[in-house]
Design a protein around this motif. Sequence first.
Motif, PDB file in Angstrom:
ATOM      1  N   ALA A  83       0.871  -1.171   0.000  1.00 21.75           N
ATOM      2  CA  ALA A  83       0.000   0.000   0.000  1.00 21.75           C
ATOM      3  C   ALA A  83       0.907   1.220   0.000  1.00 21.75           C
ATOM      4  N   THR A  84       0.447   2.314  -0.610  1.00 17.50           N
ATOM      5  CA  THR A  84       1.313   3.475  -0.818  1.00 17.50           C
ATOM      6  C   THR A  84       0.647   4.742  -0.302  1.00 17.50           C
ATOM      7  N   SER A  85       1.465   5.578   0.349  1.00 17.99           N
ATOM      8  CA  SER A  85       0.999   6.882   0.830  1.00 17.99           C
ATOM      9  C   SER A  85       1.780   7.981   0.122  1.00 17.99           C
TER      10      SER A  85
ATOM     11  N   ARG B  34      -2.611  -1.776  -2.894  1.00 11.67           N
ATOM     12  CA  ARG B  34      -2.284  -2.252  -4.235  1.00 11.67           C
ATOM     13  C   ARG B  34      -3.461  -2.999  -4.854  1.00 11.67           C
ATOM     14  N   GLY B  35      -4.147  -3.773  -4.046  1.00 12.63           N
ATOM     15  CA  GLY B  35      -5.318  -4.496  -4.531  1.00 12.63           C
ATOM     16  C   GLY B  35      -5.016  -5.851  -5.126  1.00 12.63           C
ATOM     17  N   GLN B  36      -3.735  -6.166  -5.311  1.00 12.46           N
ATOM     18  CA  GLN B  36      -3.347  -7.480  -5.804  1.00 12.46           C
ATOM     19  C   GLN B  36      -2.022  -7.859  -5.158  1.00 12.46           C
ATOM     20  N   LEU B  37      -1.636  -9.106  -5.311  1.00 14.30           N
ATOM     21  CA  LEU B  37      -0.417  -9.575  -4.678  1.00 14.30           C
ATOM     22  C   LEU B  37       0.810  -9.080  -5.431  1.00 14.30           C
ATOM     23  N   LEU B  38       1.847  -8.713  -4.675  1.00 12.59           N
ATOM     24  CA  LEU B  38       3.113  -8.318  -5.276  1.00 12.59           C
ATOM     25  C   LEU B  38       3.903  -9.556  -5.690  1.00 12.59           C
TER      26      LEU B  38
END
Length: 501
Positions: free
Chosen positions: A117-119, A129-133
């Motif tokens: 997740a990004t701030s 992200r909504g999906q796996l890295l």
Amino acid sequence: MSTAPSDSRDSHRPVAHLRPPANWINDPNGLVFHDGTYHVCYQYNPYGTRHANMHWGHFRSPDLVSWEPLPIALTPTPGGVDEDGCFSGNAVSDGERIVAFYSAYRRDRWDQPVTTATSHDNGRTFAPRGQLLIPEPPKGTTMYRDPYVWRDGGGWRMLVGASLANGRAAVLLYDSPDLETWTYRGPFHAGAPEPVGPPGSGLLTGEGWECPQYLPAADGSARGALIVAAWDDHDGPRSVLALAGQEHDNVLHPTAPQLLDHGPDFYAPALLPAPGGRWLLWGWSWEARQEEWSDADGWAGTLTLPREITLTEDGRTHQQPAEELLALRGRHTIHATGQVPDPIPVALGQVGRSFDLTARLEATGTAGLRLVTAPDGTEYLDIQLDADTGRLVVNRDHSSLDPRARGGTYTIPCPSRHPVDLRVVVDHSIAEIFLSTGEALTVRFYPVGERHFYPVRDHWRLEARATRGAHLDFTVDVWELQPLQIKESAAAAPGGKGRTS
């Protein structure tokens, strides 16, 4: 600005240790220095005092003393890759953004794969992200969780905690040029369970390793220390290890494992690279009492004090409280120098429920300090130097008259027949003990002795003591420990509003 919350009916909630006003917390997560502020997240159940509904709670601070609660950083997404919990991980500062890496938990799969997740607003909000890295763990793994990412030269590296089908605990290594494309490089280190700690402790290095962290040597060499939380399938969390050694071809070759903390109540280590080349470390200190008791109090768990940690030239980790915590020292209440030549205790003075103590002890035989928490002396915490065996012994068997609190005796190795310098920070129900040699011990205890007397007293007393035939020379100084300053903020619970201080 207000101080950390206190409740006169709850004498055990720490005030100088970071935690939200209520509910369950465990692992420190997402530790990062970004845009002039320290960010500390933590595993958090906003709905109760048990391990469930894992979110990331969030504080930030300019100085490690005054803290601002921010909105919850990570929340499970219904139907998403983290539907049943945003589990442990870390965060990095990359330009104008903070990127959090964490374990995506779903009950319908055995592993906890990595997502992000990004701030872009200094941690006030995070976009998942909504999906796996990394969608799939490597073959041959039977546990997979807790990513740790750090900058290495012009690129990035990632460790993930694991256990292997061949019975070894492991930490797996990945690298990336851009935080997006990751290449698996194999086990960074793996090992079968082996004894660790003092003989007879029953501690093993674990069947799996959680919360891996990497502490590089300050000299820029290939030396470093892998820090892991040792976990067993049958016992769960056990202890925290440091494995120091040299890295060659993406593999760490450590010397013998060491206990990072010698107490029973320190787990889930997390590192933060701080300005000035410093490395700070937090841990989770769980409750050492029955769950029903913490349920009634409405909270469970606390983060430890931030510690400055370094890797010494001879391959040991050295820990001490972060220098900023000296700002929490209040009134200097005790300065005592003297001797105890026989079993008659020497009264050193009164202390409150939160204090910061330094001492130099030189003993023959067994002697040390006793924190007496009941007026009749039946409840106490002992910190004794066993000069003959070279151990500092912490005994909490008599530290609570309530049978729902755990007991036990724990030891730190120390120089034999030499003066021992130590610092003890006590905060209501937690004691963190640091030796000048860099060793540390964390223990929880729950005094209730004062409740059995009228009038109820809000202070304890400190004594110097020696067993028969022993001798103690001591110098002791004690300061009041002031609460953290917690800024007032909006609600920290999802979907609701309220006060966090």
